[in-house]
Design a protein around this motif. Structure first.
Motif, short mmCIF file in Angstrom:
data_model
loop_
_atom_site.label_atom_id
_atom_site.label_comp_id
_atom_site.label_asym_id
_atom_site.label_seq_id
_atom_site.Cartn_x
_atom_site.Cartn_y
_atom_site.Cartn_z
N ALA A 30 0.84 -1.21 0.00
CA ALA A 30 0.00 0.00 0.00
C ALA A 30 0.87 1.26 0.00
CB ALA A 30 -0.93 -0.01 1.21
N GLY A 31 2.18 1.08 -0.03
CA GLY A 31 3.09 2.21 -0.06
C GLY A 31 3.25 2.89 1.28
N ALA A 32 2.94 2.16 2.34
CA ALA A 32 2.95 2.78 3.67
C ALA A 32 4.28 2.55 4.40
CB ALA A 32 1.79 2.23 4.50
N GLY A 33 5.36 2.85 3.79
CA GLY A 33 6.64 2.67 4.47
C GLY A 33 7.00 3.86 5.32
N GLY A 323 -7.52 -4.90 15.12
CA GLY A 323 -7.84 -3.47 15.13
C GLY A 323 -7.16 -2.73 16.27
N THR A 324 -7.39 -1.42 16.26
CA THR A 324 -6.75 -0.54 17.25
C THR A 324 -7.43 -0.66 18.60
OG1 THR A 324 -6.14 0.98 15.50
CG2 THR A 324 -6.15 1.87 17.73
N VAL A 352 -5.87 -5.79 9.33
CA VAL A 352 -4.88 -5.21 10.25
C VAL A 352 -4.21 -4.01 9.57
CG1 VAL A 352 -2.80 -5.62 11.59
CG2 VAL A 352 -4.47 -7.47 11.32
N ALA A 353 -3.84 -4.20 8.31
CA ALA A 353 -3.20 -3.10 7.57
C ALA A 353 -4.14 -1.90 7.49
CB ALA A 353 -2.78 -3.57 6.18
N ALA A 354 -5.44 -2.17 7.27
CA ALA A 354 -6.40 -1.07 7.20
C ALA A 354 -6.44 -0.33 8.54
CB ALA A 354 -7.79 -1.61 6.85
N ILE A 361 -12.67 -0.95 8.74
CA ILE A 361 -12.49 -2.40 8.62
C ILE A 361 -13.85 -3.04 8.38
CG2 ILE A 361 -11.74 -4.48 9.83
CD1 ILE A 361 -9.89 -2.86 11.47
N ASP A 362 -13.93 -3.90 7.37
CA ASP A 362 -15.22 -4.51 7.01
C ASP A 362 -15.51 -5.78 7.82
OD1 ASP A 362 -13.26 -6.07 5.94
OD2 ASP A 362 -14.18 -6.30 3.98
#
Ligand SMILES: Cc1cc2nc3c(=O)[nH]c(=O)nc-3n(C[C@H](O)[C@H](O)[C@H](O)COP(=O)(O)OP(=O)(O)OC[C@H]3O[C@@H](n4cnc5c(N)ncnc54)[C@H](O)[C@@H]3O)c2cc1C
Length: 388
Positions: A30-33, A323-324, A352-354, A361-362
């Motif tokens: 997702a490019g979340a580095g 989740g958080t 988890v990534a979401a 989160i669905d």
């Protein structure tokens, strides 16, 4: 001594098992580095290197069926996606019923699974005998069989993910203990480790059987309980068995690998909680050997090559925790997978990534969120098919 390449990461993941590595992969894609994964052990030292490789979609709740079904789709394309053969073989899962009442329970399951588009079949004794050649005639009155369930080899899955995430720039530090979060203004701002401290926006607890310990280090009261489970592999036999076989009464399970070994387990009670080392017991060996021979008499005399054990990370309702944590912003749970984290990891890691990215989160919070244990609910859903 390990040092980190940076002093700040977008996310730090505790645990380089299948859940932690899949989450790192989803985030990196997702490019979340930048992403850091720390593990105090070696690759596959946790449950991800100690399991039976079973992947099934036969569950009692829609929530788990859907996660498992999505994961099967992911594992089917693992080879294409990661360039690694995990030997995913869809030989099916067969749940054995010993009584009409157990068969009726499996019948309820069939209705749900059919509604979810899975073509599960209820079998009589002849159907069971055709799938398990040599099964004792009185061993089952019937069973439930889904041919798209299967088994895989866990190690290449972990290694494939490890190589993939590193090629995407994820830093994986093995032999590094995560000591606990650094908290400022009641939110996570970093993590202290045996190799130093780093800053982060999100700390993901993917510590498997040790996740409860890690959450408690963060001051969070969680209900996760680590329970030790044992498993064995026999010497190889000529291939005779396609499905993973699970006895509904007690969860005895076994499958035959492509090398011909039987791999299986059965729960014998152990004191809850983690301990130093995870030994095997003579009690397990004798109980398992007796149960197997009782079920398939011609296995008498088959040698056991090795036996080992690992931890399940159990929750009171049988659902994972994703989740958080509402009590500690920045602390993200990816745990509570019981004895089924390998088969749920591909789909669960997307959620988890979401959560790390602050996206919705669905999943129904009553069946997934950490908050479900904090807020008392009058009646909770449960996933009770915690077998095999
Ligand atoms: C005998 C047995 C059979 C099983 N059979 C199946 C099966 O057939 N199918 C299935 O789907 N699942 C099965 N499971 C369950 C499955 O193995 C787990 O649910 C799954 O592997 C969990 O993956 P994980 O990444 O969450 O945890 P793990 O693979 O346990 O990884 C967690 C990692 O966290 C690290 N860690 C912990 N605390 C810290 C810390 N403080 N700092 C740094 N690192 C830390 C550990 O070293 C470990 O490597 C089985 C489990 C066992 C024990």
């Amino acid at each position: 001594m390990t040092t980190f390449a940076r002093d700040r990461y977008r996310a730090v993941i505790v645990g380089a098992g299948i859940v932690g590595l899949f989450t790192a992969y989803r985030l990196a894609r997702a490019g979340a580095g930048p992403i850091l994964v720390v593990d105090r052990g070696f690759l596959s030292s946790g449950g991800s290197g100690r399991n039976g490789g079973g992947v099934r979609q036969q569950w009692e709740t829609r929530a788990t069926v859907r996660l498992a079904r999505e994961s099967v789709r992911d594992y089917r394309q693992f080879g294409r996606e990661f360039g690694v053969n995990i030997w995913f073989r869809q030989g099916g899962y067969l749940f054995l019923a010993e009584s009409p009442a157990e068969l009726a329970r499996l019948g309820t399951l069939r209705d749900l699974l059919r509604e979810e588009g899975l073509n599960v079949r209820l079998l009589g004794p002849d159907g069971v005998a055709a799938l398990v050649p040599g099964i004792a005639p009185e061993a089952a009155v019937g069973g439930s069989y889904l041919d798209s369930d299967g088994t895989l080899y866990p190690f290449p899955a972990v290694w494939g993910l490890y190589e993939a995430v590193r090629s995407l720039g994820v830093e994986v530090a093995l032999g590094v203990d995560a000591i606990g979060p650094t908290v400022r203004d009641a939110a996570v701002v970093g993590v202290a480790t045996s190799a130093g401290s780093v800053a982060t926006d999100a700390l993901v607890n993917a510590a498997g059987g040790w996740s409860g310990d890690f959450s408690r280090r963060a001051g969070l009261d969680v209900p996760n309980v680590a329970t030790r489970h044992e498993i064995l592999a026999t010497e190889p036999m000529k291939p005779f068995l396609d499905p993973m076989v699970v006895r509904a009464r007690d969860g005895l399970y076994f499958s035959q690998t492509m090398r011909g070994e039987l791999v299986g387990g059965l729960t014998v009670p152990h004191a809850p909680g983690t301990a130093r080392g995870v030994p095997s017991s003579a009690r397990f060996l004798t109980t398992m050997a007796r149960a197997l021979v009782e079920l398939v008499p011609r296995l008498r005399g088959l040698g056991v090559l090795r036996a080992w054990s690992g931890y399940y990370d159990d929750t009171p309702d049988g659902f994972p925790v994703i989740g958080t944590d509402p009590r500690l912003p920045g602390f993200v749970h990816a745990n509570g997978f019981g004895g089924h984290g390998f088969m749920l990891a591909p789909a669960a890691s997307r959620r988890v990534a979401a959560a790390v990215l602050g996206e919705p989160i669905d999943l129904d919070p009553a069946e997934s969120s950490p908050g479900r244990f904090v807020v008392g609910a009058a009646r909770r859903p449960t996933e009770r098919l915690q077998l095999g």
